[in-house]
Design a protein around this motif. Structure first.
Motif, PDB file in Angstrom:
ATOM      1  N   THR A 279       0.847  -1.189   0.000  1.00 36.58           N
ATOM      2  CA  THR A 279       0.000   0.000   0.000  1.00 36.58           C
ATOM      3  C   THR A 279       0.883   1.240   0.000  1.00 36.58           C
ATOM      4  O   THR A 279       2.041   1.196   0.436  1.00 36.58           O
ATOM      5  CB  THR A 279      -0.918   0.036   1.240  1.00 36.58           C
ATOM      6  OG1 THR A 279      -0.104  -0.106   2.417  1.00 36.58           O
ATOM      7  CG2 THR A 279      -1.952  -1.093   1.186  1.00 36.58           C
ATOM      8  N   PRO A 280       0.371   2.376  -0.492  1.00 40.86           N
ATOM      9  CA  PRO A 280       1.172   3.604  -0.500  1.00 40.86           C
ATOM     10  C   PRO A 280       1.067   4.372   0.808  1.00 40.86           C
ATOM     11  O   PRO A 280       0.009   4.383   1.445  1.00 40.86           O
ATOM     12  CB  PRO A 280       0.565   4.405  -1.655  1.00 40.86           C
ATOM     13  CG  PRO A 280      -0.859   3.966  -1.692  1.00 40.86           C
ATOM     14  CD  PRO A 280      -0.886   2.531  -1.252  1.00 40.86           C
TER      15      PRO A 280
ATOM     16  N   GLU B 188       4.516   0.604   1.408  1.00 42.25           N
ATOM     17  CA  GLU B 188       4.466  -0.205   2.622  1.00 42.25           C
ATOM     18  C   GLU B 188       4.098  -1.652   2.285  1.00 42.25           C
ATOM     19  O   GLU B 188       3.338  -1.906   1.348  1.00 42.25           O
ATOM     20  CB  GLU B 188       3.414   0.340   3.591  1.00 42.25           C
ATOM     21  CG  GLU B 188       3.687   1.739   4.111  1.00 42.25           C
ATOM     22  CD  GLU B 188       2.609   2.192   5.090  1.00 42.25           C
ATOM     23  OE1 GLU B 188       1.549   1.517   5.164  1.00 42.25           O
ATOM     24  OE2 GLU B 188       2.808   3.203   5.775  1.00 42.25           O
ATOM     25  N   GLN B 189       4.650  -2.560   3.069  1.00 41.47           N
ATOM     26  CA  GLN B 189       4.216  -3.950   3.033  1.00 41.47           C
ATOM     27  C   GLN B 189       3.668  -4.281   4.408  1.00 41.47           C
ATOM     28  O   GLN B 189       4.395  -4.225   5.400  1.00 41.47           O
ATOM     29  CB  GLN B 189       5.376  -4.883   2.680  1.00 41.47           C
ATOM     30  CG  GLN B 189       4.965  -6.343   2.614  1.00 41.47           C
ATOM     31  CD  GLN B 189       6.127  -7.258   2.273  1.00 41.47           C
ATOM     32  OE1 GLN B 189       7.287  -6.873   2.348  1.00 41.47           O
ATOM     33  NE2 GLN B 189       5.815  -8.487   1.902  1.00 41.47           N
TER      34      GLN B 189
ATOM     35  N   VAL C 271       8.892  -0.353   2.858  1.00 39.64           N
ATOM     36  CA  VAL C 271       9.920  -1.138   2.182  1.00 39.64           C
ATOM     37  C   VAL C 271      10.426  -0.322   0.995  1.00 39.64           C
ATOM     38  O   VAL C 271       9.769   0.627   0.551  1.00 39.64           O
ATOM     39  CB  VAL C 271       9.380  -2.495   1.688  1.00 39.64           C
ATOM     40  CG1 VAL C 271       8.956  -3.373   2.859  1.00 39.64           C
ATOM     41  CG2 VAL C 271       8.231  -2.309   0.700  1.00 39.64           C
ATOM     42  N   SER C 272      11.577  -0.691   0.487  1.00 37.15           N
ATOM     43  CA  SER C 272      12.080  -0.039  -0.714  1.00 37.15           C
ATOM     44  C   SER C 272      11.443  -0.694  -1.936  1.00 37.15           C
ATOM     45  O   SER C 272      11.592  -1.897  -2.146  1.00 37.15           O
ATOM     46  CB  SER C 272      13.601  -0.182  -0.805  1.00 37.15           C
ATOM     47  OG  SER C 272      14.048   0.112  -2.131  1.00 37.15           O
ATOM     48  N   PRO C 273      10.752   0.092  -2.789  1.00 34.60           N
ATOM     49  CA  PRO C 273      10.187  -0.512  -3.994  1.00 34.60           C
ATOM     50  C   PRO C 273      11.253  -0.969  -4.977  1.00 34.60           C
ATOM     51  O   PRO C 273      10.980  -1.795  -5.846  1.00 34.60           O
ATOM     52  CB  PRO C 273       9.335   0.622  -4.583  1.00 34.60           C
ATOM     53  CG  PRO C 273       9.934   1.881  -4.034  1.00 34.60           C
ATOM     54  CD  PRO C 273      10.444   1.523  -2.671  1.00 34.60           C
ATOM     55  N   TRP C 274      12.463  -0.434  -4.821  1.00 31.73           N
ATOM     56  CA  TRP C 274      13.569  -0.816  -5.704  1.00 31.73           C
ATOM     57  C   TRP C 274      14.266  -2.088  -5.213  1.00 31.73           C
ATOM     58  O   TRP C 274      14.643  -2.940  -6.009  1.00 31.73           O
ATOM     59  CB  TRP C 274      14.562   0.342  -5.795  1.00 31.73           C
ATOM     60  CG  TRP C 274      15.593   0.207  -6.876  1.00 31.73           C
ATOM     61  CD1 TRP C 274      15.603  -0.673  -7.923  1.00 31.73           C
ATOM     62  CD2 TRP C 274      16.766   1.000  -7.022  1.00 31.73           C
ATOM     63  NE1 TRP C 274      16.704  -0.486  -8.702  1.00 31.73           N
ATOM     64  CE2 TRP C 274      17.440   0.541  -8.179  1.00 31.73           C
ATOM     65  CE3 TRP C 274      17.307   2.057  -6.287  1.00 31.73           C
ATOM     66  CZ2 TRP C 274      18.637   1.107  -8.615  1.00 31.73           C
ATOM     67  CZ3 TRP C 274      18.501   2.617  -6.727  1.00 31.73           C
ATOM     68  CH2 TRP C 274      19.161   2.150  -7.873  1.00 31.73           C
TER      69      TRP C 274
ATOM     70  N   ASN D  89      13.949   4.724  -1.079  1.00 30.52           N
ATOM     71  CA  ASN D  89      13.515   4.991  -2.456  1.00 30.52           C
ATOM     72  C   ASN D  89      12.037   5.318  -2.617  1.00 30.52           C
ATOM     73  O   ASN D  89      11.302   4.638  -3.346  1.00 30.52           O
ATOM     74  CB  ASN D  89      13.864   3.784  -3.335  1.00 30.52           C
ATOM     75  CG  ASN D  89      15.297   3.314  -3.132  1.00 30.52           C
ATOM     76  OD1 ASN D  89      15.514   2.234  -2.584  1.00 30.52           O
ATOM     77  ND2 ASN D  89      16.246   4.122  -3.540  1.00 30.52           N
ATOM     78  N   PRO D  90      11.552   6.381  -1.963  1.00 31.00           N
ATOM     79  CA  PRO D  90      10.163   6.789  -2.196  1.00 31.00           C
ATOM     80  C   PRO D  90       9.980   7.267  -3.632  1.00 31.00           C
ATOM     81  O   PRO D  90      10.951   7.607  -4.322  1.00 31.00           O
ATOM     82  CB  PRO D  90       9.974   7.940  -1.202  1.00 31.00           C
ATOM     83  CG  PRO D  90      11.348   8.516  -1.050  1.00 31.00           C
ATOM     84  CD  PRO D  90      12.278   7.341  -1.094  1.00 31.00           C
ATOM     85  N   ILE D  91       8.739   7.315  -4.070  1.00 31.84           N
ATOM     86  CA  ILE D  91       8.429   7.870  -5.388  1.00 31.84           C
ATOM     87  C   ILE D  91       8.211   9.371  -5.218  1.00 31.84           C
ATOM     88  O   ILE D  91       7.518   9.815  -4.306  1.00 31.84           O
ATOM     89  CB  ILE D  91       7.173   7.198  -5.963  1.00 31.84           C
ATOM     90  CG1 ILE D  91       7.418   5.690  -6.126  1.00 31.84           C
ATOM     91  CG2 ILE D  91       6.789   7.824  -7.303  1.00 31.84           C
ATOM     92  CD1 ILE D  91       6.160   4.907  -6.470  1.00 31.84           C
TER      93      ILE D  91
END
Length: 277
Positions: free
Chosen positions: A6-7, A23-24, A29-32, A69-71
């Motif tokens: 989820t964001p 988020e997990q 978490v890092s999406p990368w 690594n946020p967007i």
């Protein structure tokens, strides 16, 4: 098959401060680095992180430099922009180096995603955009939940069921920088979209480049860039971070706000026409 992602929204869209963490199960978490490549390896189903949803023009990108690594929206000359391939490695066929970004993916299903969404997708093909001398791969995929997913298994299926879509996608990437005063982009392979097998090979090449990066075999810091390899799942890697670490516990909580005003100079339409003589 899919973990629950989820964001976490920080601040107001259309501002320099806006961030979207992933988020997990409620933890960042890092999406990368922390979202695995495969959602279901046996079935060849991959995870894809949505950065720019269809019909939007804010140039949202995973921040390679910021911890976890946020967007965020890309910036050029201090203003928001509208509109990881290894930079040390030159591809044998395109003869151009990688663009130092995570691999770009174009999801062609009918559902419009949202920034920070993690979709499960099938690979269909790939195009090689040559962007200012760098190889900028564009992987074509479809959401496994899409009504056409069962009929789309390779690049020729796209033309069969969605005629003209690959050509239109190629055309958009070719001309989209012209309104910014730049020349049109070029493509390797005469603009041809390569098939699923070729795309899968490129994905694995780029995944291996990422593996070298996150394990410290390739430098995260050079005179030209400094990348964040902080993660919370890859124990034993240089960037592994315990959730008790201040760098993690100090991450901002969800503080979403209404969108800020868009710079009026951005609200322009550009028309690019062609004539056959």
């Amino acid at each position: 098959m899919a973990a629950r992602y989820t964001p976490r929204l920080i601040g107001a869209p259309n501002t320099l401060e806006h961030r979207i963490f992933v988020e997990q199960n409620g933890s960042v978490v890092s999406p990368w680095h922390d979202i695995p490549l495969f959602a279901d390896q046996n079935s060849g189903i991959l995870n894809m992180v949505v950065e720019v949803p269809r019909w939007t023009n804010a140039k949202m990108e995973i921040s390679k430099e910021e911890p976890f690594n946020p967007i965020k929206q890309d910036i050029k000359r201090g203003r928001l922009r509208y509109t990881w391939e290894d930079p040390a490695s030159s591809h044998a066929e395109t003869k151009a180096r990688g663009d130092n970004d995570p691999l770009d993916v174009c999801e062609i299903g009918e559902q419009v995603g949202y920034v920070g969404q993690v979709k499960q997708v099938k690979v269909l093909g790939i195009m090689a955009l040559l962007d200012e001398g760098e190889t900028d791969w564009k992987v074509l995929v479809v959401d496994v939940q899409d009504p056409l997913a069962s009929k789309l298994n390779d690049i020729e299926d796209v033309e069969r069921h969605l005629p003209g879509l690959v050509r239109a996608t190629n055309e958009w990437f070719r001309i989209y920088k012209i309104p910014d005063g730049k020349q049109e982009n070029q493509f390797a392979f005469s603009g041809e979209a390569k098939n699923k097998k070729y795309a899968t090979e490129i994905i694995h090449e780029c995944h291996e480049a990422w593996r070298r990066l996150v394990n410290g075999e390739s430098p995260a810091k050079t005179p030209n860039y400094e990348l964040s390899i902080r993660n919370v799942t890859l124990k034993g890697t240089p960037g592994y971070t315990e959730k008790t670490d201040p760098a993690y516990t100090s991450l901002p909580q969800d503080s979403r706000r209404p969108p800020g005003p868009v710079d009026p100079s951005i609200s322009k339409w550009f028309y690019i026409s062609s004539a056959q003589v």
